[in-house]
Write an enzyme that holds these catalytic residues in place. Sequence first.
Site, short mmCIF file in Angstrom:
data_model
loop_
_atom_site.label_atom_id
_atom_site.label_comp_id
_atom_site.label_asym_id
_atom_site.label_seq_id
_atom_site.Cartn_x
_atom_site.Cartn_y
_atom_site.Cartn_z
N ASP A 28 43.64 55.38 17.40
CA ASP A 28 42.99 54.13 17.00
C ASP A 28 43.57 53.58 15.71
O ASP A 28 44.37 54.23 15.06
CB ASP A 28 41.47 54.30 16.87
CG ASP A 28 41.07 55.62 16.25
OD1 ASP A 28 41.78 56.12 15.36
OD2 ASP A 28 40.03 56.16 16.65
N ASN B 225 28.23 61.26 14.75
CA ASN B 225 27.26 60.74 15.73
C ASN B 225 27.73 60.97 17.17
O ASN B 225 27.16 60.41 18.09
CB ASN B 225 27.00 59.26 15.48
CG ASN B 225 28.22 58.40 15.75
OD1 ASN B 225 29.31 58.89 16.00
ND2 ASN B 225 28.03 57.09 15.70
N HIS C 13 30.88 60.23 18.27
CA HIS C 13 31.95 59.35 18.72
C HIS C 13 33.26 60.11 18.87
O HIS C 13 33.51 61.10 18.19
CB HIS C 13 32.13 58.13 17.81
CG HIS C 13 32.69 58.41 16.45
ND1 HIS C 13 31.92 58.45 15.31
CD2 HIS C 13 33.96 58.66 16.06
CE1 HIS C 13 32.68 58.71 14.27
NE2 HIS C 13 33.93 58.85 14.70
N GLU D 119 31.92 54.83 20.46
CA GLU D 119 30.59 55.23 20.03
C GLU D 119 29.78 55.73 21.23
O GLU D 119 30.06 55.36 22.37
CB GLU D 119 29.89 54.05 19.34
CG GLU D 119 30.62 53.54 18.10
CD GLU D 119 30.64 54.51 16.92
OE1 GLU D 119 29.93 55.55 16.95
OE2 GLU D 119 31.37 54.24 15.95
#
Length: 184
Positions: A67, A135, A137, A142
């Site tokens: 990314d 979290n 991801h 996400e």
Amino acid sequence: MKVIVLNSAAQVGEEVGKIFCDEVNAKHNAVLGLATGASPIPTYEYMTEQYRSGKVSFKDVKTFNLDEYCDLPKNHPNSFYSFMEENLFSKVDIKPENVNFLDGNVEPVAESARYAQAIKNAGGIDIQLLGIGRNGHIGFNEPDENLNAGTHLTSLTESTVEANSRFFKSKDEVPKHALTMGIA
């Protein structure tokens, strides 16, 4: 699936580094999917050490990074391009033309399609390094996103922005969007 339980980040980095180096030694023109963040640094250190000792060469390898932030210049100290240059690419013999990144400063739909096609043209990714965020991801996918998505523009959650703020002077400087390979 083989599960390996280790006791430290250094041990994980060495084990993952061995797996990546073995892939490159088995296939000199392997296509590597790479990630950024604190977790892969020990892996990149191991890979660099193996290169310096003559045990592996990356000269024919192609890479695709997972990314990149949007609206952050390529050479900004907190771009993922800069991270990879600092932690791996400048330390091994990979050819610059074999290093592939998303460009978060162009139209995202066209860039996502370009990147997906470049991966396809390279024959796909042979091995991918991933981490899982606080979290859950993966990349910047996400937990509530469509798991069938390809490379795409995503909005970063507050928890992801907060986690990444340690790399910036202030939380306000953290980009709020990124391009990421999708789970698909």
